[in-house]
Design an enzyme around this catalytic site. Sequence first.
Site, short mmCIF file in Angstrom:
data_model
loop_
_atom_site.label_atom_id
_atom_site.label_comp_id
_atom_site.label_asym_id
_atom_site.label_seq_id
_atom_site.Cartn_x
_atom_site.Cartn_y
_atom_site.Cartn_z
CB SER A 7 -0.68 -0.08 0.84
OG SER A 7 -1.73 1.02 1.77
CG HIS A 32 -3.66 -1.48 -1.81
ND1 HIS A 32 -5.15 -1.43 -2.04
CD2 HIS A 32 -4.13 -0.50 -0.54
CE1 HIS A 32 -6.05 -1.57 -1.09
NE2 HIS A 32 -6.05 -1.04 -0.11
CG ASP A 34 -5.50 2.93 1.02
OD1 ASP A 34 -6.02 2.33 0.59
OD2 ASP A 34 -4.27 2.84 1.36
CG MET A 36 -7.90 7.64 2.61
SD MET A 36 -6.92 7.97 3.83
CE MET A 36 -6.76 6.03 3.69
CG HIS A 65 -9.53 0.83 -0.79
ND1 HIS A 65 -8.75 0.88 0.62
CD2 HIS A 65 -10.33 1.02 -0.45
CE1 HIS A 65 -10.11 0.57 1.54
NE2 HIS A 65 -10.97 0.55 0.96
CG MET A 67 -10.97 4.20 2.10
SD MET A 67 -9.96 3.56 2.31
CE MET A 67 -8.88 3.90 1.71
CG MET A 136 -12.13 -1.53 4.86
SD MET A 136 -10.03 -1.13 4.33
CE MET A 136 -8.87 -0.62 5.79
N GLY A 141 -8.97 4.32 6.61
CA GLY A 141 -8.34 5.88 7.01
C GLY A 141 -7.24 5.80 7.74
N GLY A 144 -1.14 1.32 9.11
CA GLY A 144 -0.31 1.34 10.77
C GLY A 144 -1.41 0.87 12.07
CG ASP A 174 -6.81 -2.71 2.39
OD1 ASP A 174 -5.55 -2.13 3.06
OD2 ASP A 174 -7.75 -0.79 2.35
CB SER A 197 2.94 0.22 8.47
OG SER A 197 2.08 -0.43 8.71
C1 DX5 Z 1 -6.34 2.26 5.75
C2 DX5 Z 1 -6.20 1.84 3.58
C3 DX5 Z 1 -5.03 0.47 4.06
C4 DX5 Z 1 -3.43 1.00 4.53
C5 DX5 Z 1 -2.75 -0.18 5.01
O1 DX5 Z 1 -7.30 2.14 5.33
O2 DX5 Z 1 -6.80 1.39 3.53
O3 DX5 Z 1 -4.63 0.06 2.24
O4 DX5 Z 1 -2.60 1.35 3.72
O5 DX5 Z 1 -2.09 -0.39 6.27
P1 DX5 Z 1 -0.90 -1.14 7.10
O6 DX5 Z 1 -1.09 -1.91 6.46
O7 DX5 Z 1 -0.25 -0.17 7.54
O8 DX5 Z 1 -2.63 -1.40 8.12
ZN ZN Z 2 -6.43 0.17 1.42
#
Ligand code: DX5
Ligand code: ZN
Length: 214
Positions: A7, A32, A34, A36, A65, A67, A136, A141, A144, A174, A197
């Site tokens: 990601s 991946h 993200d 937002m 992805h 969001m 999820m 959001g 880590g 995810d 992360s």
């Molecule tokens: C969170 C994202 C994830 C995020 C995952 O809202 O959709 O894709 O980057 O990060 P880690 O692997 O650190 O949980």
């Molecule tokens: Zn994601």
Amino acid sequence: MKKILPSILSADFSNLGKEIIEMENIGVDMFHIDVMDGHFVPNISFAFPIISSIRKITNKIFDVHLMIDNPENYVERICDSGADMISFHIESTNHADRVIQLIKNKGKKVGIAINPQTSVDSIIYLLSTVDYVLVMSVNPGFGGQKFISYVLDKINILDSIRKEKKYNFLIEVDGGINIETSKICRDKGADLLVCGSFLFASDDKKNTYKELLK
Ligand code: DX5
Ligand code: ZN
């Protein structure tokens, strides 16, 4: 099909191109991404210009992805920016079937995403039409966060449904993926594991990537 998708939310944005090439060199073939909007989730990331810029430096698969609220207003531009696969949240729109059609009309793969507390029932009628389901395993959001283990039940349910109905959708998980949770999810039937992360923070990304797939 078992894949680890880095990601890029956890990448160093001042070195994004380099980080992507580095991941490619260790064998990554799907990323991946993200998006937002600060409404659907309490965070804002990036969108079209970043996706189209990194599209120029790699031919690997981009899994975007979303969001965001009202994804129906944005999915076509996301497709045009260079996405290969696009997922959006069932909680974000009353028009999920329309959004699926918009993405399919662009010739892209479509995924439906569900938050940790959202039941598989809420997407039951979409399972025959989507290419993947994104489960999820943290509250969307932020990177880590800690893996929420009750979602394992939903991975199981989705895997049983696709076997029983002979559906072809893949299961993506995810959030909070590390070596331990990656294996647990794959044992439950997950195909695509997003890892932010844990992978980007590793001093030996090549080895960590290999371990995540073991
Ligand atoms: C969170 C994202 C994830 C995020 C995952 O809202 O959709 O894709 O980057 O990060 P880690 O692997 O650190 O949980
Ligand atoms: Zn994601």
